[in-house]
Design a protein around this motif. Sequence first.
Motif, mmCIF file in Angstrom:
data_model
loop_
_atom_site.group_PDB
_atom_site.id
_atom_site.type_symbol
_atom_site.label_atom_id
_atom_site.label_comp_id
_atom_site.label_asym_id
_atom_site.label_seq_id
_atom_site.Cartn_x
_atom_site.Cartn_y
_atom_site.Cartn_z
ATOM 1 N N LYS A 186 25.692 20.117 -14.933
ATOM 2 C CA LYS A 186 25.669 21.616 -14.628
ATOM 3 C C LYS A 186 26.997 22.208 -14.384
ATOM 4 O O LYS A 186 27.047 22.803 -13.060
ATOM 5 C CB LYS A 186 24.262 21.921 -13.774
ATOM 6 N N CYS A 187 28.024 21.540 -14.774
ATOM 7 C CA CYS A 187 29.532 21.994 -14.118
ATOM 8 C C CYS A 187 29.826 23.501 -14.532
ATOM 9 O O CYS A 187 29.553 23.990 -15.585
ATOM 10 C CB CYS A 187 30.483 20.804 -14.707
ATOM 11 N N LYS A 188 30.482 24.074 -13.603
ATOM 12 C CA LYS A 188 31.025 25.562 -13.876
ATOM 13 C C LYS A 188 32.292 25.862 -13.993
ATOM 14 O O LYS A 188 32.724 27.035 -13.864
ATOM 15 C CB LYS A 188 30.229 26.206 -12.768
ATOM 16 N N MET A 189 33.134 24.763 -14.355
ATOM 17 C CA MET A 189 34.426 24.827 -14.435
ATOM 18 C C MET A 189 35.034 25.727 -15.659
ATOM 19 O O MET A 189 34.404 25.685 -16.628
ATOM 20 C CB MET A 189 35.327 23.372 -14.440
ATOM 21 N N LYS A 190 36.123 26.366 -15.483
ATOM 22 C CA LYS A 190 36.687 27.380 -16.518
ATOM 23 C C LYS A 190 37.527 26.645 -17.648
ATOM 24 O O LYS A 190 37.410 26.971 -18.810
ATOM 25 C CB LYS A 190 37.102 28.667 -15.894
ATOM 26 N N ASP A 191 38.222 25.987 -17.303
ATOM 27 C CA ASP A 191 39.368 25.469 -18.129
ATOM 28 C C ASP A 191 39.631 23.855 -17.870
ATOM 29 O O ASP A 191 39.306 23.328 -16.730
ATOM 30 C CB ASP A 191 40.637 26.366 -18.188
ATOM 31 N N ARG A 192 40.519 23.474 -18.622
ATOM 32 C CA ARG A 192 41.142 22.175 -18.572
ATOM 33 C C ARG A 192 41.858 21.807 -17.384
ATOM 34 O O ARG A 192 41.842 20.564 -16.798
ATOM 35 C CB ARG A 192 41.963 21.621 -19.978
ATOM 36 N N GLU A 193 42.642 22.724 -17.067
ATOM 37 C CA GLU A 193 43.547 22.585 -15.535
ATOM 38 C C GLU A 193 42.601 22.367 -14.311
ATOM 39 O O GLU A 193 42.804 21.377 -13.506
ATOM 40 C CB GLU A 193 44.467 23.841 -15.357
ATOM 41 N N GLU A 194 41.528 23.130 -14.414
ATOM 42 C CA GLU A 194 40.679 23.021 -13.205
ATOM 43 C C GLU A 194 39.901 21.674 -13.386
ATOM 44 O O GLU A 194 39.617 20.967 -12.364
ATOM 45 C CB GLU A 194 39.726 24.325 -13.196
ATOM 46 N N LEU A 195 39.442 21.352 -14.563
ATOM 47 C CA LEU A 195 38.749 20.230 -14.972
ATOM 48 C C LEU A 195 39.410 19.037 -14.274
ATOM 49 O O LEU A 195 39.212 18.064 -13.587
ATOM 50 C CB LEU A 195 38.419 19.834 -16.404
ATOM 51 N N PHE A 196 40.843 18.941 -14.844
ATOM 52 C CA PHE A 196 41.633 17.835 -14.367
ATOM 53 C C PHE A 196 41.930 17.427 -12.810
ATOM 54 O O PHE A 196 41.744 16.550 -12.506
ATOM 55 C CB PHE A 196 42.906 17.758 -15.031
ATOM 56 N N GLU A 197 42.163 18.769 -12.216
ATOM 57 C CA GLU A 197 42.096 18.823 -10.674
ATOM 58 C C GLU A 197 40.926 18.239 -10.164
ATOM 59 O O GLU A 197 41.011 17.323 -9.323
ATOM 60 C CB GLU A 197 42.418 20.333 -10.441
ATOM 61 N N LYS A 198 39.674 18.670 -10.572
ATOM 62 C CA LYS A 198 38.524 18.088 -10.062
ATOM 63 C C LYS A 198 38.229 16.635 -10.376
ATOM 64 O O LYS A 198 38.069 15.873 -9.415
ATOM 65 C CB LYS A 198 37.551 18.915 -10.622
ATOM 66 N N ILE A 199 38.708 16.231 -11.268
ATOM 67 C CA ILE A 199 38.427 14.653 -11.797
ATOM 68 C C ILE A 199 39.609 14.000 -10.898
ATOM 69 O O ILE A 199 39.159 12.829 -10.398
ATOM 70 C CB ILE A 199 38.837 14.525 -13.394
ATOM 71 N N ALA A 200 40.838 14.629 -10.678
ATOM 72 C CA ALA A 200 41.608 13.798 -9.856
ATOM 73 C C ALA A 200 41.220 13.510 -8.455
ATOM 74 O O ALA A 200 41.342 12.470 -7.687
ATOM 75 C CB ALA A 200 43.004 14.342 -9.717
ATOM 76 N N GLU A 201 40.821 14.867 -7.876
ATOM 77 C CA GLU A 201 40.270 14.810 -6.643
ATOM 78 C C GLU A 201 39.160 13.697 -6.355
ATOM 79 O O GLU A 201 39.047 13.183 -5.254
ATOM 80 C CB GLU A 201 39.767 16.002 -6.269
ATOM 81 N N LEU A 202 38.170 13.798 -7.356
ATOM 82 C CA LEU A 202 36.939 13.032 -7.338
ATOM 83 C C LEU A 202 37.276 11.433 -7.205
ATOM 84 O O LEU A 202 36.740 10.677 -6.451
ATOM 85 C CB LEU A 202 35.996 13.291 -8.665
ATOM 86 N N VAL A 203 38.116 10.966 -8.412
ATOM 87 C CA VAL A 203 38.367 9.609 -8.262
ATOM 88 C C VAL A 203 39.299 9.088 -7.087
ATOM 89 O O VAL A 203 39.266 8.035 -6.900
ATOM 90 C CB VAL A 203 39.188 9.235 -9.711
ATOM 91 N N LEU A 204 40.006 10.039 -6.669
ATOM 92 C CA LEU A 204 41.186 9.707 -5.398
ATOM 93 C C LEU A 204 39.986 9.321 -4.217
ATOM 94 O O LEU A 204 40.032 8.468 -3.372
ATOM 95 C CB LEU A 204 41.982 10.801 -5.201
ATOM 96 N N SER A 205 39.012 10.533 -3.952
ATOM 97 C CA SER A 205 38.068 10.516 -2.899
ATOM 98 C C SER A 205 37.207 9.028 -2.763
ATOM 99 O O SER A 205 36.955 8.561 -1.844
ATOM 100 C CB SER A 205 37.319 11.426 -2.706
ATOM 101 N N LYS A 206 37.136 8.587 -4.323
ATOM 102 C CA LYS A 206 36.081 7.579 -4.347
ATOM 103 C C LYS A 206 36.955 6.076 -4.432
ATOM 104 O O LYS A 206 36.354 5.030 -4.660
ATOM 105 C CB LYS A 206 35.315 7.465 -5.594
ATOM 106 N N GLY A 207 38.208 6.307 -4.297
ATOM 107 C CA GLY A 207 39.255 4.953 -4.006
ATOM 108 C C GLY A 207 39.526 4.243 -5.442
ATOM 109 O O GLY A 207 40.116 3.083 -5.483
#
Length: 275
Positions: A16-37
């Motif tokens: 149920k993701c609400k992101m609008k574009d690829r830029e926001e998507l990649f930022e979210k992915i980067a933050e997620l995988v960084l936070s999980k190590g």
Amino acid sequence: MGVLKNIVSKDLIITKCKMKDREELFEKIAELVLSKGYIENKDDFLKGIWERENQISTEIAKGIGMPHIKSDIVKKDFIVVIISKEGIKYGGFNKKVNLIFCIGVEKDSKTYLNIMAKIARFLSKEEIKKSLINSDVPEDVMKLISDFEKVEIVKTEGQKNKYLATIIINKVVEFDKVMELAIETGLVNPTIIDSTYGIRKMFFDIPFLNTFALFSDKNISSKILIGITEDKEYAKRLAGVLKNEEIDIEQEGKGIIFLQKLEDVVGGNDDSIDI
């Protein structure tokens, strides 16, 4: 345990993701995988993802994005799954994707193409794509993956609109790149024939390939990739993608791509075999 089930984690699934574009998507992915190590540095990760994306869009099929990175900044292989019913703008012409499988593997990973191939096979099934889009929680996605990897035999029903693609590359050093791009452009169930004798026999036993053999070195060291596609224009499309990567399949002796209707091919594949 299956290839995907080994890597996919509930912590890296967003429904149920609400992101609008690829830029926001990649930022979210980067933050997620960084936070999980899973990665060492967010900026380096984004740089690598965008470098790959700028070569050619990683939208591997309508509504499906598969961004990926193979780098020493990846500490542990991962797959991020993001699902959006509304769709996320992914590239030009207002194209949108609903399913994103982002792959990150270590630089020396031996499972890179295996993972990509498994995801391509998983997402080639319409019923799975529909179920993924309607998933409410990460557990729904995990169950779909688990059920898929328990299947032992690929169903042979509905083969009339499918084609067997055969890709012969005469320059072996380019083969890994060709295979990666072939999978990205939608080839499923990929299989490699890597036997000089087997290839020599194909060249001289199959009339259609006789003339190609004339352009090859007498000690044939080509590699062959075969797989399934539903796109009857796949050969032309893949040739265009390869040309953008400076692999011109139309150069004399470089290689050949051809399709055959799958309904004319007898037999089936064992889906339990990890490729």
